[in-house]
Scaffold this motif. Sequence first.
Motif, PDB file in Angstrom:
ATOM      1  N   GLY A  78       0.807  -1.215   0.000  1.00  0.00           N
ATOM      2  CA  GLY A  78       0.000   0.000   0.000  1.00  0.00           C
ATOM      3  C   GLY A  78       0.837   1.261   0.000  1.00  0.00           C
ATOM      4  N   GLN A  79       0.183   2.370   0.272  1.00  0.00           N
ATOM      5  CA  GLN A  79       0.847   3.671   0.254  1.00  0.00           C
ATOM      6  C   GLN A  79       1.957   3.746   1.298  1.00  0.00           C
ATOM      7  OE1 GLN A  79       0.234   5.922  -2.079  1.00  0.00           O
ATOM      8  NE2 GLN A  79       1.850   7.259  -1.283  1.00  0.00           N
ATOM      9  N   ARG A  80       1.785   3.042   2.394  1.00  0.00           N
ATOM     10  CA  ARG A  80       2.787   3.066   3.452  1.00  0.00           C
ATOM     11  C   ARG A  80       4.166   2.608   2.959  1.00  0.00           C
ATOM     12  NH1 ARG A  80       2.320  -0.310   9.161  1.00  0.00           N
ATOM     13  NH2 ARG A  80       4.344   0.314  10.023  1.00  0.00           N
ATOM     14  N   ALA A  81       4.159   1.647   2.051  1.00  0.00           N
ATOM     15  CA  ALA A  81       5.422   1.091   1.559  1.00  0.00           C
ATOM     16  C   ALA A  81       6.237   2.126   0.788  1.00  0.00           C
ATOM     17  CB  ALA A  81       5.149  -0.115   0.673  1.00  0.00           C
ATOM     18  N   ARG A  82       5.570   3.087   0.194  1.00  0.00           N
ATOM     19  CA  ARG A  82       6.287   4.067  -0.637  1.00  0.00           C
ATOM     20  C   ARG A  82       7.182   4.985   0.190  1.00  0.00           C
ATOM     21  NH1 ARG A  82       4.804   3.872  -5.762  1.00  0.00           N
ATOM     22  NH2 ARG A  82       2.850   2.833  -6.318  1.00  0.00           N
ATOM     23  N   GLY A  83       6.956   5.035   1.490  1.00  0.00           N
ATOM     24  CA  GLY A  83       7.797   5.876   2.324  1.00  0.00           C
ATOM     25  C   GLY A  83       8.987   5.150   2.924  1.00  0.00           C
ATOM     26  N   GLU A  84       9.141   3.860   2.586  1.00  0.00           N
ATOM     27  CA  GLU A  84      10.228   3.079   3.167  1.00  0.00           C
ATOM     28  C   GLU A  84      11.448   3.052   2.245  1.00  0.00           C
ATOM     29  OE1 GLU A  84      10.006   2.298   6.151  1.00  0.00           O
ATOM     30  OE2 GLU A  84       7.853   2.649   6.369  1.00  0.00           O
ATOM     31  N   ARG A  85      12.611   2.937   2.861  1.00  0.00           N
ATOM     32  CA  ARG A  85      13.860   2.975   2.104  1.00  0.00           C
ATOM     33  C   ARG A  85      14.456   1.584   1.904  1.00  0.00           C
ATOM     34  NH1 ARG A  85      19.274   6.430   3.884  1.00  0.00           N
ATOM     35  NH2 ARG A  85      20.587   5.823   2.097  1.00  0.00           N
ATOM     36  N   ASP A 141      14.472   1.834  -4.614  1.00  0.00           N
ATOM     37  CA  ASP A 141      14.488   3.025  -5.468  1.00  0.00           C
ATOM     38  C   ASP A 141      13.070   3.476  -5.794  1.00  0.00           C
ATOM     39  OD1 ASP A 141      17.276   3.092  -5.547  1.00  0.00           O
ATOM     40  OD2 ASP A 141      17.365   1.789  -7.305  1.00  0.00           O
ATOM     41  N   ASP A 142      12.183   2.497  -6.030  1.00  0.00           N
ATOM     42  CA  ASP A 142      10.808   2.813  -6.400  1.00  0.00           C
ATOM     43  C   ASP A 142       9.946   1.572  -6.223  1.00  0.00           C
ATOM     44  OD1 ASP A 142       8.662   4.280  -7.227  1.00  0.00           O
ATOM     45  OD2 ASP A 142       9.257   4.395  -9.332  1.00  0.00           O
ATOM     46  N   ILE A 143       8.656   1.788  -6.118  1.00  0.00           N
ATOM     47  CA  ILE A 143       7.677   0.700  -6.088  1.00  0.00           C
ATOM     48  C   ILE A 143       6.692   0.978  -7.213  1.00  0.00           C
ATOM     49  CG2 ILE A 143       5.829  -0.395  -4.772  1.00  0.00           C
ATOM     50  CD1 ILE A 143       7.400   0.210  -2.238  1.00  0.00           C
ATOM     51  N   VAL A 144       6.599   0.059  -8.168  1.00  0.00           N
ATOM     52  CA  VAL A 144       5.814   0.299  -9.376  1.00  0.00           C
ATOM     53  C   VAL A 144       4.705  -0.746  -9.509  1.00  0.00           C
ATOM     54  CG1 VAL A 144       7.784   1.346 -10.528  1.00  0.00           C
ATOM     55  CG2 VAL A 144       7.350  -1.097 -10.816  1.00  0.00           C
ATOM     56  N   GLU A 145       3.747  -0.415 -10.329  1.00  0.00           N
ATOM     57  CA  GLU A 145       2.644  -1.336 -10.607  1.00  0.00           C
ATOM     58  C   GLU A 145       3.141  -2.519 -11.435  1.00  0.00           C
ATOM     59  OE1 GLU A 145      -0.422  -1.116  -9.489  1.00  0.00           O
ATOM     60  OE2 GLU A 145      -0.205   0.846  -8.527  1.00  0.00           O
ATOM     61  N   ALA A 146       2.638  -3.698 -11.139  1.00  0.00           N
ATOM     62  CA  ALA A 146       2.929  -4.879 -11.951  1.00  0.00           C
ATOM     63  C   ALA A 146       1.898  -4.922 -13.074  1.00  0.00           C
ATOM     64  CB  ALA A 146       2.856  -6.139 -11.100  1.00  0.00           C
ATOM     65  N   THR A 147       2.333  -4.628 -14.278  1.00  0.00           N
ATOM     66  CA  THR A 147       1.389  -4.533 -15.395  1.00  0.00           C
ATOM     67  C   THR A 147       0.719  -5.863 -15.721  1.00  0.00           C
ATOM     68  OG1 THR A 147       3.246  -4.873 -16.920  1.00  0.00           O
ATOM     69  CG2 THR A 147       2.635  -2.592 -16.410  1.00  0.00           C
ATOM     70  N   ASP A 148       1.353  -6.970 -15.302  1.00  0.00           N
ATOM     71  CA  ASP A 148       0.762  -8.278 -15.593  1.00  0.00           C
ATOM     72  C   ASP A 148      -0.106  -8.804 -14.460  1.00  0.00           C
ATOM     73  OD1 ASP A 148       3.026  -8.407 -13.998  1.00  0.00           O
ATOM     74  OD2 ASP A 148       3.459 -10.476 -14.553  1.00  0.00           O
ATOM     75  N   PRO A 196      -2.703  -6.982 -11.914  1.00  0.00           N
ATOM     76  CA  PRO A 196      -3.368  -5.792 -11.363  1.00  0.00           C
ATOM     77  C   PRO A 196      -3.465  -5.868  -9.838  1.00  0.00           C
ATOM     78  CG  PRO A 196      -4.551  -6.603 -13.281  1.00  0.00           C
ATOM     79  CD  PRO A 196      -3.514  -7.637 -12.951  1.00  0.00           C
ATOM     80  N   GLY A 197      -3.126  -4.757  -9.198  1.00  0.00           N
ATOM     81  CA  GLY A 197      -3.186  -4.702  -7.743  1.00  0.00           C
ATOM     82  C   GLY A 197      -1.906  -5.124  -7.058  1.00  0.00           C
ATOM     83  N   LYS A 198      -0.978  -5.700  -7.792  1.00  0.00           N
ATOM     84  CA  LYS A 198       0.299  -6.129  -7.222  1.00  0.00           C
ATOM     85  C   LYS A 198       1.398  -5.123  -7.572  1.00  0.00           C
ATOM     86  CE  LYS A 198      -1.342  -9.998  -5.590  1.00  0.00           C
ATOM     87  NZ  LYS A 198      -0.869 -11.299  -6.065  1.00  0.00           N
ATOM     88  N   LYS A 199       2.451  -5.127  -6.765  1.00  0.00           N
ATOM     89  CA  LYS A 199       3.534  -4.171  -6.950  1.00  0.00           C
ATOM     90  C   LYS A 199       4.869  -4.896  -7.144  1.00  0.00           C
ATOM     91  CE  LYS A 199       1.032  -0.440  -6.041  1.00  0.00           C
ATOM     92  NZ  LYS A 199      -0.276  -1.074  -5.758  1.00  0.00           N
ATOM     93  N   ILE A 200       5.808  -4.176  -7.773  1.00  0.00           N
ATOM     94  CA  ILE A 200       7.170  -4.667  -7.978  1.00  0.00           C
ATOM     95  C   ILE A 200       8.125  -3.675  -7.329  1.00  0.00           C
ATOM     96  CG2 ILE A 200       8.966  -5.107  -9.699  1.00  0.00           C
ATOM     97  CD1 ILE A 200       6.739  -6.013 -11.596  1.00  0.00           C
ATOM     98  N   ILE A 201       9.089  -4.204  -6.612  1.00  0.00           N
ATOM     99  CA  ILE A 201      10.080  -3.352  -5.944  1.00  0.00           C
ATOM    100  C   ILE A 201      11.277  -3.177  -6.863  1.00  0.00           C
ATOM    101  CG2 ILE A 201      11.586  -3.118  -3.937  1.00  0.00           C
ATOM    102  CD1 ILE A 201       9.640  -4.980  -2.448  1.00  0.00           C
TER     103      ILE A 201
END
Length: 210
Positions: free
Chosen positions: A47-54, A73-80, A82-87
């Motif tokens: 979630g949004q909380r993860a975006r503030g972590e280093r 460095d970043d947390i991005v959407e997993a295009t394959d 939906p709803g999942k993220k890639i670090i």
Amino acid sequence: MPIHITLTRKTRIDDPTDVLGRTYFGWDPDATAETNWAANRGHWVLGQRARGERYVLFSFVDDREIVMAAEIDDIVEATDKPGKKIIEGALLQPGHPVYEAFVGQPQPESARVRNPVTYLDVTVGGWLCGCGCGAEIYVGEFVRGHEQTALHQRVARIGTIPEFIRWFDTLEAGQSPETTRATAIAVEGRLELSVTAKGATTLRFTPVPA
């Protein structure tokens, strides 16, 4: 509060649509750390909380030991998925303060929950080691092992370990280390106790004239 992710055992996948091009996910003890990082930096519910972590830490479910650490460095959407993220980030190597503080250590009790993604209740930043050596650290208060150095340095200021224990016990009892001997008073007189704003105490005895 770094992100903490618990990895399952290695599980093979055959998905030509996997955007990471993986052949497995989970922890493979026979693979390099780089290979395991590539296999496990997605797909997570973050979630949004993860975006503030280093930093992100990974532990293996079987032995409950932290096996990898990476800087985010970043947390991005997993295009394959939906709803999942890639670090996106860089795997940390031996010598980095966060790697030294966590990798190879037991998984914290607070992370032993059903959800594979948790957040550790520790502060991670950049400050000087508490022993005074001048080394910069990113977690805790000391470079690993330096807490013992700091302790022994302070014990040495008092003397031997038994002397330090006796000195500490007098402080814990609220007494002044220099005035701990018992004194018996066998005459009549006036006893006055005064306490300053800083907590210092003075005890004065005035005998009654014979």
